[in-house]
Design a protein around this motif. Structure first.
Motif, short mmCIF file in Angstrom:
data_model
loop_
_atom_site.label_atom_id
_atom_site.label_comp_id
_atom_site.label_asym_id
_atom_site.label_seq_id
_atom_site.Cartn_x
_atom_site.Cartn_y
_atom_site.Cartn_z
N GLN A 73 33.19 32.86 55.09
CA GLN A 73 34.19 33.17 54.07
C GLN A 73 34.24 34.66 53.72
OE1 GLN A 73 33.77 30.61 50.64
NE2 GLN A 73 34.52 28.81 51.75
N GLY A 74 33.14 35.37 53.92
CA GLY A 74 33.13 36.78 53.61
C GLY A 74 34.08 37.59 54.47
N ARG A 78 38.30 33.36 51.38
CA ARG A 78 37.87 32.27 50.51
C ARG A 78 39.09 31.54 49.95
NH1 ARG A 78 34.32 36.49 49.78
NH2 ARG A 78 32.10 35.93 49.93
N ASP A 81 41.05 33.21 47.11
CA ASP A 81 41.64 34.53 47.27
C ASP A 81 43.07 34.59 46.76
OD1 ASP A 81 39.34 35.50 48.41
OD2 ASP A 81 40.01 35.26 50.49
#
Length: 307
Positions: A73-74, A78, A81
């Motif tokens: 997710q980084g 995510r 967002d």
């Protein structure tokens, strides 16, 4: 919509490191990259044959796990967002109304793996295909694994003559921008037009033997050529494929990006189906470029026609 520069590139070492969390066995390399779908439509603005309905093949199987794992997710995004295109996806899939001043999109097609929306400006040859998963863009390492659906195949099947969302233009092109050249951070494949002159140029290059005919040849400088677009000549790596059954993201990573220590985030991809006077000719020209090439580009917008 035309993408414009907004975000910074992701270092290649970060891409490789995050790819590793998926497990070495899932990364598509060499022959393992081969799996997958058909793809892109073809051509132009100045003239060109109207595409006939073309034969299709059954869609290739989607990945067993079509969304990136939480560990990515980084870099892949995510669910929380705040991106306008991701809000559009959430509205079409879950009915979550976008925050103002964003308005509700027209959900032209919805499937478990992707949705189709209008591009900007809204024309009959400007559409977007977006994953229903949270995937920021081409820099997401998950895209080069066997997991995701074959979005390029699906874009072609929708955009072709007789598809659910046909691109009404003499010639069709599919494209995706680099991380630095796009405006929004939810993966989207442009389904648009291309100029007939682009189609003619690619067929000329093919007749001259100036394009790769296998992915392993794609990065060879002999298969780079200038193609004229809206911003003059730009140089692309050109590959001819008989179909889009392979994961194009995986082919690009395994045959161009990784061997040459490039950044996946910097790449653009454009697919132009080969057309003749009788319609689709059963092959696809796949163009890739980035600014590491002299006169290269990281945007597909120079070749695609939206308005």
């Amino acid at each position: 919509m035309n993408d414009q520069q907004s975000v910074q590139e992701v270092p290649r070492r970060q891409f490789v490191a995050l790819s590793g969390v998926l497990g070495a066995g899932t990364l598509l390399t060499g022959a393992a990259v081969m799996s997958g779908g058909t793809a892109a439509a073809a051509n132009g603005v100045d003239a060109g044959p109207a595409p006939d309905a073309c034969p299709t093949t059954p869609p290739p199987p989607g990945g067993a796990s079509p969304c990136p794992p939480a560990s990515l997710q980084g870099i892949c995004g995510r669910p929380t967002d705040n991106d306008p295109l991701w809000h559009d996806v959430q509205y079409c899939t879950s009915g979550i109304v976008p925050p103002p001043p964003q308005t509700k999109p027209d959900c032209l097609k919805m499937t478990p793996n992707y949705i189709v929306l209008h591009g900007k400006p809204e024309t009959t040859h400007n559409y977007l295909l977006l994953p229903t998963c949270r995937v920021t863009g081409i820099e997401c390492p998950f895209l080069v694994t066997s997991g995701p659906a074959n979005y390029w195949h699906e874009a072609w099947e929708n955009a072709r003559s007789g598809g659910d969302i046909p691109v009404q233009y003499p010639n069709i092109g599919l494209g995706i921008n680099s991380q630095g050249a796009r405006r929004y951070d939810q993966l989207h494949i442009h389904m648009a037009g291309v100029r007939a002159s682009t189609q003619r140029r690619l067929q000329e290059l093919e007749s001259q033997g100036r394009m790769a005919t296998s992915p392993s040849q794609w990065a060879n400088p002999a298969n780079q050529a200038a193609v004229t677009g809206s911003a003059g000549d730009r140089v692309y790596r050109v590959l001819r494929l008989p179909n889009l059954r392979d994961n194009l993201f995986g082919l690009l990573y395994a045959n161009v990006v990784r061997p040459n220590s490039l950044n996946m985030a910097d790449q653009t991809l454009i697919v132009v189906p080969k057309m003749t006077t009788t319609g689709f000719a059963g092959a696809f020209y796949v163009l890739n470029s980035d600014t590491s090439i002299h006169d290269g580009t990281s945007t597909c917008d120079y070749l695609l026609v939206y308005s």
